[in-house]
Design a protein around this motif. Structure first.
Motif: not given
Lengths: 750, 140
Positions: A18, A335, A338, A340, A343, A346-347, A349, A379-380, A384
């Protein structure tokens, strides 16, 4: 420089791919309090704002003027601006100050002041404030539904599945702009097949999107972007007045409307004027409020790849959502992009918004695999779902979606496909074949479907515009063809357009086709126990999980025989005597071993456990004697009993779940020679070695302890281990002496 | 619209449906598949109604939200304005598109042809702002 193996390993972690940056105010790469940010100020004369944030009225740019004339509350601003920022920040987290009081105060604050207020808060305080300031009592979530092939069959099914999972709103767009009307129809029809009332959108160029709304093919729009500097606004070929005028035009056609903004956009457009991202976002949010538009999708959005590179970036993103809520706006809180490869990031966030709750926790959860997400990935995504559900379950939070049964997913996907097939027939569009439907029902992504001739679909999409095919035409066609459920839902949405109830702030249409908004579902948080809490029925849904079956089956599973049907037949001989032979090792097992439980946590049949331990003992030239303990299921106790009965003074204790230890008769039960605690890791070879080691101890040798194996991944089996141990304990018989036994393989010839 | 609203009138579709007459002159409850098949109700009746928008503006005002009320009132005036015309005015309000006279003309048209007073004033205010910031046609 020398490198350590740990640093080599760390350097390979995804998080280290990242990008990260440091503040660079000249280009606007600064989160808050940039040197160029103005000091907060306000002056009102004769009902006109003559100074705002250090600028005199004659120097106002278009944005300043728009905010000053249509936004800032002229009667309350001087009083509100006189309050110290920290004082307002404290009120934000004070449960005794209501949301409505804060909104009343916030509309008197200038953008520079707003930035300073939220900068007083740390992330937990931002979350507390967000929980209180969210406009609507209940929370929601939004899904992206797209595919790279613009396939209307797959799209309708993904819409149906997303709606079934509980998304409040669905958003699509087109890879090819001309196909957008068909995509809008796929979302409309599929969405209603999944859950009546779900609102849908097709993100396109503004005039195009308005047309789709006018034809009743979409119900909401959120792509009206605003920016924080006049330069970027002008580059975007808009003025605050053009945007505000157009958005009122959307409302006049009954389209629920929210604007888009977000930190980082001015940096991307290269005209941040040295101002901080949060200050510029506060200006954006004020433009939205001053336009009279009910809400925003913000939280950096596309800009997240910029904002997230700075220290404090994700906190700033959460605070920009908060500013929107403070202004009374509905917030679809990002949210949705995308940013990063990690994981964990991402969470992290989405945690602040998920835990605090916003009107729409994501403004685009990808209801397709990210590979099919035409908004460049969220992001998800579909991968997920189960993680998201687990986090909801873990923290008892409602993130807007619930677990669903696979059979129900298949049912609504097929239903959506069939509805589209019937509709296309009615409209004389390029037909949809049964095999297309079946392939798409079970597809993972667009890779797995039967391709359509996109040129035909584009021609049909163009017909939607040229022939003016409307939502009503679609409702009637579906109704005629036996899809009354979907037809009625679409008709209900059209009736809602007439009365316009869903134009109020933070509106959605529930499964009973009733409108909920800030008017009848206003957030009334007043501290613990107030405002939205999922009710019992909702909690049941949130906590449901198909895998619970496994938990319920644990005992049945333990009772089952070994993988090859290897079952044990235990034959008790009589009370176990203290052995006299120095060449024996006693194997002591727990009460349910081999009788009420048949295999270990590591799936080794009890039959084979004994076979292996005995073989290990015998290989060292010693003999084994088996004893079942009834008075205890505790490993220390049963191993000690075995050791005390053993002529050599060495015993092996084995619990039904497979945990074992080697014990010596003079040790206290809490101490031992060797303990093998992670039963799931014990295979047949391990049991053989345990037998061998025990025998060597019995011979008076000092064997090297068996190598330790630790695998944290077996830890989740602890619950199963506890349950099996509980059942073992249930088989305890008080004051029943240990019994010696032999055994055979059940069913084997003797 | 029959005057005063209270918050308990919301949602209007449930509690005050009699106040709403669709642009085609029918009532909301008459929008049924049966009536559509009979030709008594058309797509024109599924458009947002002026009464609905004004009722929503009144409801928003009751909650103290003058912002939402303002845009809904402007929207109510736009119900009778063609989509193409709306896009035309939108384009005219973009930077460097219109002269002062163009915009004044549009405001006049809105006021006289459509009775859209709120929108007309909004365009006039935009005109003054664009002029001040030199965002009119030819200012680039």
């Amino acid at each position: 420089m020398d490198v350590t193996k740990r640093y080599i390993s760390l350097s390979k972690r995804k998080v280290n791919r990242d990008p990260i940056t440091e503040p660079w105010p000249e280009i606007g790469l600064v989160l808050e309090n940039a040197p160029e940010d103005p000091l907060p100020s306000i002056r009102v004369k004769d009902g006109v704002i003559i100074e705002m944030d250090g600028k005199r009225r004659e120097d106002f740019d278009l944005i300043d003027r728009f905010i000053a004339d249509y936004g800032i509350d002229k009667s309350g601003c001087e009083r509100a601006m006189a309050l110290p920022s920290a004082d307002i920040a404290k009120r934000l987290v004070d449960v005794n100050v209501t949301r409505d009081e804060i909104v009343g105060l916030t509309v008197g604050l200038t953008p520079a002041k707003l930035m300073r207020v939220v900068c007083e808060l740390n992330i937990v305080e931002i979350m507390m404030a967000q929980m209180k300031m969210r406009a609507r009592r209940s929370i929601g979530n939004q899904a992206h539904v797209t595919n790279l092939k613009d396939n209307p069959v797959l799209m309708s099914m993904d819409a149906a599945e997303a709606a079934l999972r509980g998304f409040t709103e669905l958003e699509t767009t087109g890879v090819v702009g001309r196909i957008a009307p068909l995509n809008a129809i796929a979302l409309l029809v599929g969405g209603q097949a999944g859950r009546p009332g779900v609102l849908t959108q097709c993100s396109m160029e503004e005039a195009y999107e308005l047309q789709l709304g006018i034809q009743g093919l979409t119900t909401f729009a959120e792509t009206l972007s605003v920016y924080g500097t006049e330069g970027v606004f002008t580059d975007g070929d808009d003025t605050p007045w053009s945007k505000a005028f157009l958005s009122a035009g959307y409302l006049s056609r009954g389209i629920k409307t929210r604007f888009s903004s977000g930190t980082g956009s001015e940096v991307m457009m290269g005209a941040a004027e040295g101002k901080s991202m949060l200050y510029l976002e506060a200006r954006c949010l004020w433009i939205i409020k001053a336009s009279g538009i009910q809400g925003t999708q913000n939280g950096s959005l596309d800009g997240i790849a910029i904002t997230s590179t700075l220290p404090g970036g994700l906190k700033t993103v959460a605070s920009e959502n908060l500013i929107a809520s403070m202004l009374g706006l509905e917030v679809a809180s990002g949210n949705d992009t995308y940013f990063t490869e990690s994981d964990m990031r991402r969470t992290a966030k989405f945690v602040p918004t998920l835990f605090a709750g916003t009107d729409l926790i994501t403004s685009g959860y990808s209801a397709t695999p990210n590979s099919d997400n035409v908004f460049a990935g969220s992001n998800v995504d579909t991968e997920h779902y189960d993680d998201w559900y687990m986090i909801q379950r873990d923290f008892s939070v409602d993130g807007g979606i619930v677990p669903v049964k696979e059979e129900d997913v298949v049912r609504v996907r097929r239903r959506a496909g069939k509805a589209m097939q019937a509709l296309f027939e009615e409209l004389h569009f390029a037909p949809i074949g049964d095999e297309e439907i079946e392939a798409a029902v079970f597809a993972y992504s667009g890779e797995d479907i039967i391709d359509r001739n996109i040129r035909n679909d584009i021609r049909c999409a163009e017909l939607v515009l040229t022939e003016g095919i409307t939502g009503l035409d679609i409702a009637c066609a579906l109704n005629r063809r036996g899809f009354a459920f979907e037809g009625e839902s679409i008709l209900a949405l059209l009736k809602h357009r007439v009365a316009a109830d869903y134009l109020q702030t933070s509106a959605f249409v529930d499964s009973n086709l009733n409108v909920k908004s800030i008017i009848n579902d206003r957030n009334d948080y007043r501290g613990p126990g107030t405002a939205y809490r999922p009710d019992e029925e909702r909690i049941k849904k949130l906590n449901d999980n198909a895998r619970l079956k496994t938990f319920r089956n644990i005992l049945e599973d333990a009772n089952a025989c070994g993988p090859d049907g290897e079952d044990i037949d235990i034959r008790e001989i009589g009370d176990a005597e203290r052995g006299k032979r120095k060449d024996e090792v006693v194997i002591a097992v727990s009460p349910s071993f081999g009788s009420h439980q048949k295999k270990t946590l590591g799936d080794i049949p009890h039959l084979r456990v004994l076979d292996e331990v005995i073989a290990g003992i015998e290989e060292e030239g010693l003999r084994a004697r088996c004893v079942k303990c009834y008075e205890s299921s505790d490993l220390g106790v049963i191993a000690s009993i075995g050791a005390k009965l053993s002529g050599s003074g060495i015993g092996v204790g084995i619990q039904s779940k497979g945990t074992s230890e080697i014990q010596q008769k003079d040790f206290s039960p809490l101490f031992n020679l060797e303990l093998f605690s992670q039963a799931p890791l014990l295979d047949r070879e391990a049991y053989r070695k345990i037998g061998g080691s025990a025998a060597r101890y019995a011979k008076g040798e000092t064997p090297e302890p068996l190598p330790a194996r630790i695998d944290p991944s077996v830890h989740p089996l602890l619950i199963k281990s506890s349950v099996l141990h509980y059942f073992d304990t249930q088989r305890i018989v008080r004051r029943k002496k240990p019994v010696e036994f032999t055994y055979v393989e059940k069913g084997a010839k003797e | 619209m029959s005057g005063a609203y209270s918050l308990s009138d919301y949602p209007i579709i449930e509690n005050r449906p009699e106040d709403i007459v669709t642009p085609g002159g029918v009532r909301i409850e008459d929008i049924t598949f049966e009536n559509i098949e009979r030709g008594a109700v058309s797509v024109y009746d599924c458009r947002t109604s002026k009464e609905g928008l004004l009722a929503q503006a009144a409801i928003a005002e009751l909650t103290g939200d003058r912002y939402i009320a303002g845009s809904l009132k402007r929207a109510a005036e736009m119900v009778d304005i063609d989509g193409d015309k709306i896009i035309e005015i939108y384009n005219a309000l973009r930077p460097y598109r219109s002269s002062e006279e163009d915009l004044t003309g549009l405001a006049f048209e809105l006021r006289t042809k459509y009775g859209a007073e709120e929108n007309a004033r909004f365009i006039e205010e935009a005109t003054a702002a664009l002029k001040h910031r030199r965002k009119l046609r030819g200012n680039r």
